[in-house]
Design an enzyme around this catalytic site. Structure first.
Site, short mmCIF file in Angstrom:
data_model
loop_
_atom_site.label_atom_id
_atom_site.label_comp_id
_atom_site.label_asym_id
_atom_site.label_seq_id
_atom_site.Cartn_x
_atom_site.Cartn_y
_atom_site.Cartn_z
N ALA A 67 -1.57 -31.15 -53.11
CA ALA A 67 -1.80 -32.32 -53.97
C ALA A 67 -0.59 -32.57 -54.85
CB ALA A 67 -3.04 -32.11 -54.84
N ASP A 68 -0.39 -33.83 -55.17
CA ASP A 68 0.61 -34.21 -56.15
C ASP A 68 -0.02 -34.59 -57.48
OD1 ASP A 68 3.61 -34.74 -54.93
OD2 ASP A 68 2.04 -34.74 -53.41
N ARG A 69 -1.29 -34.97 -57.45
CA ARG A 69 -2.01 -35.25 -58.69
C ARG A 69 -3.50 -35.27 -58.40
NH1 ARG A 69 -0.17 -38.16 -63.62
NH2 ARG A 69 1.81 -38.38 -62.52
#
Length: 384
Positions: free
Chosen positions: A281-283
């Site tokens: 995940a990036d966010r």
């Protein structure tokens, strides 16, 4: 809340699991020096590029010399440390002005964050250093040197903590995947605790972190326990991080693995060859909606359609409770040339436009659990 299973450590012959120290290094750091492995050249060429200043770091992050939210966050923090030591004389360049030192640190951190706005780790690392600098500047008798020393120590700790977090994530994640697969009865005829077939997307290994990895770290931990039958990695169009990087890491570790086209994943799951999906995940926002490499949303839909548990693996630094839902996440657009050109030559007509988002958002309601270094946040209803 954490999914737990008794650990199993019977490793089958033929699976060589590397230690964290033997992993590929995306980041090389010593005090005053930083170098990044140019991941654009992998798997054919190993080249480390020096990072002498924030401007160079900004460009390397933007150009995806380094990529993966945890690695980007660490790079940003270490860039600040290196700049203060190598270019600002460990504070001597500020001529005794703590205010000037603090202003420079804040300005530089703000600049670095603009290189990849979707990756929350970059902003998280910047906020951490900003808070440390502000506190150090407020101490009685503070000097630029004392402020710099505090920032450098914090950046170095941030680097070390990422590896520790990844190993913990691997343990929690392996437990969660085994429990979810057994609960859903996906392996009819297989004995309880049978090795799993796991699909992952993009690159979330030691090349995307300070070491071991997030989603790929979960796969490595399964292998170390003798619980990995097979790993599938997507090619991850259009930048091919899965084909170039994840396949390379899996091969480097000697793990049983197969590369598949992004568009083949639905057919792969329909044929019953995937027990679980785990991606990075990036966010991750308050309701569990998760921004990750483009194609993640598609995988979450496909996994739901086939009853395959779909997990996110991300450190707590990737969680962003300030945003309520995924539609509030800023999605970066990548250059059109990633789709229209091959080896510098245009291969697509110039009569059409290009839409090339770097990320998409998997809805929290489709995510079985969010694996962190502190445990697994399970799905409850349509939220986490």
């Amino acid at each position: 809340k954490v999914f737990r299973q008794p650990p199993r450590h019977n490793q089958p012959s033929g699976i060589g699991v590397q230690s964290a120290g033997a992993m590929l290094q995306a980041i090389r750091y010593s005090k005053g020096k930083l170098a990044l492995l140019d991941q654009r050249l992998l798997p054919h060429e190993f080249t480390y590029l020096d990072v002498p200043d924030p401007k160079t770091s900004w460009q390397h992050i933007k150009d995806m010399v380094v990529r993966g939210a945890p690695a980007i966050g660490v790079t940003g923090a270490l860039t600040m440390a290196v700049d203060l030591v190598a270019n600002k004389g460990e504070g001597s360049a500020f001529n005794g002005s703590v205010a000037d030192c603090l202003a420079y640190i804040n300005q530089t951190l703000d600049y670095l964050v603009t290189s990849r706005p979707t990756a929350v780790n970059l902003a998280d690392g910047a906020e951490r250093l900003r808070a440390v600098a502000t506190k150090a500047a407020a101490e009685p008798g503070a000097t630029p040197a004392s402020v710099v020393a505090a920032v450098v120590a914090s950046a170095e700790a941030y680097f070390a903590e990422d590896v520790t977090a990844n190993k913990a994530m691997g343990e929690y994640g392996a437990d969660a995947l085994v429990a979810a697969v057994e609960a859903r009865g996906r392996r009819r005829g297989a004995a309880p605790g049978a090795p799993l077939r796991v699909l992952t997307h993009c690159n979330t290994g030691s090349l995307a972190t300070a070491g071991w990895g997030t989603a790929l770290g979960v796969i490595r931990t399964l292998a170390a326990r003798g619980l990995l039958e097979h790993a599938y990695c997507t090619e991850t169009r259009p930048y091919n991080q899965g084909a170039r990087l994840t396949a390379f890491e899996l091969g480097h570790d000697g793990l049983p693995a197969t590369l598949v086209a992004d568009s083949a994943t639905a057919y792969l799951m329909s044929s019953g060859q995937v027990d679980a999906v785990v991606v990075g995940a990036d966010r991750v926002v308050a309701n569990g909606d998760t921004a990750n490499k483009i194609g993640t949303y598609m995988l979450s839909l496909v996994a739901a359609a086939h009853g395959v548990p779909f997990f996110i693996a991300a450190p707590t630094t990737t969680l962003d409770p300030r945003l309520d839902a995924g539609d509030q996440i800023e999605i970066e657009q990548r250059p059109a040339e990633e789709l229209t050109h091959y080896k510098g030559a245009r291969v697509v007509t110039d009569k059409v436009g290009v839409w090339n988002p770097s990320f998409d958002v998997a809805p929290g309601r489709l995510i079985a659990g969010i694996i962190t270094e502190k445990g697994v946040i399970p799905k409850e209803g349509d939220a986490h």
